[in-house]
Design a protein around this motif. Structure first.
Motif, short mmCIF file in Angstrom:
data_model
loop_
_atom_site.label_atom_id
_atom_site.label_comp_id
_atom_site.label_asym_id
_atom_site.label_seq_id
_atom_site.Cartn_x
_atom_site.Cartn_y
_atom_site.Cartn_z
N GLY A 169 0.80 -1.23 0.00
CA GLY A 169 0.00 0.00 0.00
C GLY A 169 0.82 1.27 0.00
O GLY A 169 0.35 2.31 -0.45
N ALA A 170 2.05 1.21 0.51
CA ALA A 170 2.90 2.40 0.52
C ALA A 170 3.44 2.66 -0.89
O ALA A 170 3.66 1.74 -1.68
N LEU A 171 3.63 3.93 -1.20
CA LEU A 171 4.15 4.36 -2.50
C LEU A 171 5.40 5.20 -2.29
O LEU A 171 5.58 5.81 -1.23
N ALA A 172 6.25 5.26 -3.30
CA ALA A 172 7.46 6.07 -3.19
C ALA A 172 7.80 6.69 -4.53
O ALA A 172 7.57 6.09 -5.58
N ASP A 173 8.37 7.89 -4.48
CA ASP A 173 8.91 8.55 -5.66
C ASP A 173 10.31 9.04 -5.33
O ASP A 173 10.66 9.25 -4.16
N ALA A 174 11.12 9.21 -6.36
CA ALA A 174 12.49 9.68 -6.16
C ALA A 174 12.89 10.53 -7.35
O ALA A 174 12.42 10.32 -8.46
N ARG A 175 13.75 11.48 -7.09
CA ARG A 175 14.33 12.25 -8.19
C ARG A 175 15.66 12.81 -7.76
O ARG A 175 15.89 13.14 -6.58
N PHE A 176 16.56 12.89 -8.71
CA PHE A 176 17.88 13.49 -8.46
C PHE A 176 17.80 14.97 -8.70
O PHE A 176 17.03 15.46 -9.55
N ILE A 177 18.62 15.72 -7.97
CA ILE A 177 18.79 17.15 -8.24
C ILE A 177 20.29 17.42 -8.37
O ILE A 177 21.10 16.84 -7.65
N ALA A 178 20.63 18.27 -9.32
CA ALA A 178 22.03 18.65 -9.52
C ALA A 178 22.31 19.92 -8.73
O ALA A 178 21.56 20.89 -8.81
N THR A 179 23.38 19.90 -7.94
CA THR A 179 23.77 21.09 -7.18
C THR A 179 25.19 21.48 -7.57
O THR A 179 26.04 20.63 -7.88
N GLU A 180 25.43 22.79 -7.59
CA GLU A 180 26.73 23.30 -8.02
C GLU A 180 27.15 24.46 -7.12
O GLU A 180 26.30 25.17 -6.56
N ALA A 181 28.46 24.66 -7.02
CA ALA A 181 28.98 25.88 -6.40
C ALA A 181 28.69 27.05 -7.31
O ALA A 181 28.66 26.91 -8.53
N TRP A 182 28.48 28.21 -6.76
CA TRP A 182 28.12 29.39 -7.59
C TRP A 182 29.28 29.77 -8.51
O TRP A 182 30.43 29.80 -8.13
#
Length: 288
Positions: A275-288
């Motif tokens: 019954g439980a559901l899950a989603d995932a996504r990557f995010i890209a992070t950078e130094a300014w």
């Protein structure tokens, strides 16, 4: 008369050219008679020697690339271990996007494109992240498969879409709830092996949402918890679990190591049942 020179007398020198002209004239008459006879047999038409056996051009194939089944391609990409992948189309091209938490493995995406998009113009735009982020994806894999098939899946949407988040920017996101009253567990896994629990958190202890509601997180104006992008940088992982009951009966530390958290997460998910559901996504992070 190969290899020898024949010496002709005066008589040979006179009759030789004359006889040659006679032979040529006779040959021309024979050719004309043959053509005239052929024309009589064909109703007055003179056909070329190739007319009876014309050379036909090979028919040109008009078969183009097989029609693209985009949903089948997306379903195949979801089976890639340690990956969060998708497919888009633009200007007649197919682009595979997303991230795999592993060292670069070109053959995986190339094989799927060959099998599910044969003959299509395709681009592999997949990024490759820290292999350590594979473990949370593996723990959540059964829930992610169930979510992909759900009529109303739980999903993560970033306010800043399509571009890397840079140092100093705020992390603002929306969680779209499934079609049942749910409790949300929202986690942020970093490239250095840690996890920050975005919800519940010390300022927002209730994670309950109504069916199909949207929970807004990280907005400084809302008076709740907010987060700012900082080091370490790279491809990091956001996950959400939606379950009928809270996963944890006692609060977790707001930040902890993934090595401490993941065994506990697996334990409570096994106890929670289906019954439980899950989603995932990557995010890209950078130094300014």
């Amino acid at each position: 008369m190969t290899g020898k020179t024949r010496r002709l007398g005066k008589a040979s020198g006179f009759f030789g050219p004359y006889l040659a002209h006679v032979a040529v004239a006779a040959a021309i008459l024979m050719l004309c008679h043959s053509a005239w006879s052929q024309a009589r047999g064909n109703g007055g038409r003179i056909e070329s020697p190739d007319a009876a056996n014309p050379i036909m051009d090979e028919p040109q194939s008009t078969t183009g690339p097989a029609a693209l089944d985009l949903e089948a391609l997306r379903a195949a990409l979801r089976t890639v271990r340690c990956g969060v992948l998708g497919a888009e189309t633009s200007d007649g091209r197919v682009m595979v996007v997303g991230t795999i938490a592993a060292s670069r493995r070109e053959n995986i995406v190339a094989t799927i494109l060959r099998d599910y998009a044969p003959g299509q113009q395709a681009e592999d735009a997949v990024r490759y992240g820290a292999p350590a982020l594979c473990e949370p994806l593996s723990v959540l894999e059964p829930l992610r498969r169930t979510n992909a098939a759900a009529a109303t899946p739980v999903s993560i949407r970033l306010e800043a879409q399509g571009t890397p988040l840079r140092a100093g920017q705020s992390l603002v996101l929306d969680i779209a709830a499934p079609d049942f009253p749910a409790h949300l567990q929202v986690d942020y896994f970093t490239t250095d092996g840690n996890v920050v629990h975005l919800l519940p958190n010390p300022m927002e202890t209730s994670s309950r949402v109504e069916p199909r509601a949207v929970r807004h997180l990280g907005d400084r104006k809302s008076g709740g918890r907010f987060w700012t992008i900082g080091p370490p940088f790279g491809d990091e992982l956001l996950v959400v679990v939606a379950s009928a009951l809270p996963l944890f009966t006692t609060p977790r530390p707001e930040a902890e190591t993934a090595a401490d958290y993941l065994p506990e997460l697996k334990r409570v998910l096994d106890a929670a049942g289906p019954g439980a559901l899950a989603d995932a996504r990557f995010i890209a992070t950078e130094a300014w």
